[in-house]
Design a protein around this motif. Structure first.
Motif, mmCIF file in Angstrom:
data_model
loop_
_atom_site.group_PDB
_atom_site.id
_atom_site.type_symbol
_atom_site.label_atom_id
_atom_site.label_comp_id
_atom_site.label_asym_id
_atom_site.label_seq_id
_atom_site.Cartn_x
_atom_site.Cartn_y
_atom_site.Cartn_z
ATOM 1 N N LEU A 58 37.586 38.110 34.576
ATOM 2 C CA LEU A 58 36.565 38.888 33.894
ATOM 3 C C LEU A 58 35.703 37.963 33.048
ATOM 4 N N ASN A 59 34.526 38.447 32.660
ATOM 5 C CA ASN A 59 33.659 37.631 31.831
ATOM 6 C C ASN A 59 34.280 37.335 30.468
ATOM 7 N N SER A 60 35.294 38.116 30.091
ATOM 8 C CA SER A 60 36.008 37.852 28.849
ATOM 9 C C SER A 60 36.988 36.694 28.992
ATOM 10 N N GLY A 61 37.157 36.175 30.227
ATOM 11 C CA GLY A 61 38.054 35.049 30.447
ATOM 12 C C GLY A 61 39.450 35.435 30.869
ATOM 13 N N TYR A 62 39.724 36.731 31.069
ATOM 14 C CA TYR A 62 41.034 37.195 31.513
ATOM 15 C C TYR A 62 41.067 37.319 33.036
ATOM 16 N N PHE A 63 42.147 36.841 33.647
ATOM 17 C CA PHE A 63 42.376 37.113 35.066
ATOM 18 C C PHE A 63 42.853 38.554 35.212
ATOM 19 N N SER A 64 42.377 39.218 36.279
ATOM 20 C CA SER A 64 42.751 40.607 36.511
ATOM 21 C C SER A 64 42.983 40.835 37.997
ATOM 22 N N ASP A 65 43.319 42.084 38.353
ATOM 23 C CA ASP A 65 43.512 42.454 39.749
ATOM 24 C C ASP A 65 42.169 42.430 40.468
ATOM 25 N N SER A 66 42.190 42.573 41.783
ATOM 26 C CA SER A 66 40.968 42.411 42.574
ATOM 27 C C SER A 66 39.878 43.389 42.177
ATOM 28 N N CYS A 67 40.271 44.613 41.868
ATOM 29 C CA CYS A 67 39.277 45.640 41.572
ATOM 30 C C CYS A 67 39.961 46.749 40.799
ATOM 31 N N CYS A 68 39.307 47.256 39.776
ATOM 32 C CA CYS A 68 39.873 48.361 39.000
ATOM 33 C C CYS A 68 38.730 49.210 38.478
ATOM 34 N N SER A 69 38.738 50.496 38.810
ATOM 35 C CA SER A 69 37.667 51.364 38.356
ATOM 36 C C SER A 69 38.143 52.804 38.399
ATOM 37 N N HIS A 70 37.202 53.750 38.313
ATOM 38 C CA HIS A 70 37.538 55.163 38.298
ATOM 39 C C HIS A 70 36.704 55.914 39.333
ATOM 40 N N ALA A 96 30.507 46.995 44.864
ATOM 41 C CA ALA A 96 29.719 46.785 43.650
ATOM 42 C C ALA A 96 30.204 45.577 42.856
ATOM 43 N N GLU A 97 31.510 45.390 42.754
ATOM 44 C CA GLU A 97 32.048 44.353 41.876
ATOM 45 C C GLU A 97 32.277 43.020 42.589
ATOM 46 N N LEU A 98 32.822 43.073 43.792
ATOM 47 C CA LEU A 98 33.110 41.842 44.521
ATOM 48 C C LEU A 98 32.085 41.537 45.601
ATOM 49 N N VAL A 143 33.315 37.627 50.123
ATOM 50 C CA VAL A 143 33.346 37.940 48.697
ATOM 51 C C VAL A 143 32.170 37.271 48.007
ATOM 52 N N ASN A 144 31.377 38.080 47.295
ATOM 53 C CA ASN A 144 30.226 37.578 46.553
ATOM 54 C C ASN A 144 30.133 38.361 45.244
ATOM 55 N N PRO A 145 30.957 38.008 44.249
ATOM 56 C CA PRO A 145 31.098 38.838 43.051
ATOM 57 C C PRO A 145 29.806 39.002 42.266
ATOM 58 N N ASP A 146 29.673 40.168 41.649
ATOM 59 C CA ASP A 146 28.581 40.427 40.719
ATOM 60 C C ASP A 146 28.845 39.602 39.467
ATOM 61 N N PRO A 147 27.945 38.693 39.080
ATOM 62 C CA PRO A 147 28.199 37.834 37.919
ATOM 63 C C PRO A 147 28.328 38.608 36.611
ATOM 64 N N SER A 148 27.822 39.837 36.561
ATOM 65 C CA SER A 148 28.004 40.633 35.350
ATOM 66 C C SER A 148 29.403 41.234 35.272
ATOM 67 N N ALA A 150 32.319 39.547 37.111
ATOM 68 C CA ALA A 150 33.344 38.520 37.268
ATOM 69 C C ALA A 150 32.785 37.140 36.955
ATOM 70 N N LYS A 151 33.552 36.374 36.208
ATOM 71 C CA LYS A 151 33.181 34.992 35.919
ATOM 72 C C LYS A 151 33.494 34.097 37.103
ATOM 73 N N SER A 152 34.626 34.359 37.767
ATOM 74 C CA SER A 152 35.028 33.598 38.939
ATOM 75 C C SER A 152 36.120 34.375 39.657
ATOM 76 N N TYR A 153 36.548 33.869 40.813
ATOM 77 C CA TYR A 153 37.673 34.490 41.504
ATOM 78 C C TYR A 153 38.472 33.405 42.211
ATOM 79 N N GLN A 154 39.707 33.750 42.561
ATOM 80 C CA GLN A 154 40.593 32.747 43.152
ATOM 81 C C GLN A 154 41.635 33.446 44.013
ATOM 82 N N TYR A 155 41.896 32.880 45.208
ATOM 83 C CA TYR A 155 43.019 33.346 46.022
ATOM 84 C C TYR A 155 44.279 32.644 45.550
#
Length: 209
Positions: A58-70, A96-98, A143-148, A150-155
């Motif tokens: 996340l842009n906050s610098g925390y690693f998270s799961d691939s996608c989380c929403s409602h 939208a996110e990835l 995978v082409n994340p929305d920069p708003s 995700a800061k980055s992603y990793q397998y």
């Protein structure tokens, strides 16, 4: 909004669950067939690759799961049968996110595993309190994340995720509380059995985490 049983009873904006109410989010981990540095690949590696999953920062610098929403309040995303609504919501969020193209992901690609009741405190003000549907995808995608978002992603392989959680415990990395809960209570148990997930599906159980 949902009761503690997961049954919906109304609509809400994103804020109320921070104050103790329970929306119904979609939590998804994407497992590609093959591992390649810097993202999903369309061809297998020369040697067999260990199953890996994609996690994003996340842009906050925390690693998270691939996608989380409602899910949205639309007929397609409110369909309860076979968790079709949350699978539609997951497709929308992955796009939208990835940045996964719509022609590369569909509800049929998404496996509904189980439900869990999640609570986690982030700081003195904010926290999470949700009924979560856990979903898995195993597919090669772009995978082409929305920069708003995700800061980055990793397998990561299972061993690499275990190492990330250890580094988080030592204060050397940051992961979201829900990623730790999902990994320790579910993902590590499922990971060696991605080719045969049926025995681990618990559609009518809500795990209290």
């Amino acid at each position: 909004m949902t009761h503690g049983t997961g049954a919906p009873f109304g609509l809400c904006e994103p804020l109320p669950h921070r104050l103790g109410k329970q929306p119904k989010p979609v939590t998804l981990s994407a497992a590609p067939r093959y591992l390649q540095v810097a993202g999903a690949c369309n061809e297998p590696l020369a040697a067999p690759a260990r199953p890996s999953q994609v996690f994003w920062m996340l842009n906050s610098g925390y690693f998270s799961d691939s996608c989380c929403s409602h899910p949205l309040s639309t007929p397609a995303e409110l369909e309860e049968k076979d968790a079709l609504g949350v699978r539609h919501a997951a497709c929308r969020c992955l796009q939208a996110e990835l940045g996964i193209p719509p022609d590369q992901i569909s509800p049929d690609d998404i496996v509904f595993m189980t439900i869990y009741h999640h609570r986690a405190k982030s700081d003195r003000i904010w926290g999470d309190h949700e009924i979560c549907y856990l979903l898995l995808v195993r597919k090669d995608v772009t995978v082409n994340p929305d920069p708003s978002e995700a800061k980055s992603y990793q397998y990561m392989t299972q061993e690499e995720l275990e190492d990330l959680l250890e580094r988080d415990a030592r204060g050397e990395a940051k992961v979201t509380p829900w990623l730790r809960s999902i990994a320790e209570k579910f993902l590590f148990k499922w990971w060696p059995h991605l080719d045969e997930l049926a025995p681990f599906m618990e559609h009518h159980r809500i795990h209290r985490v």
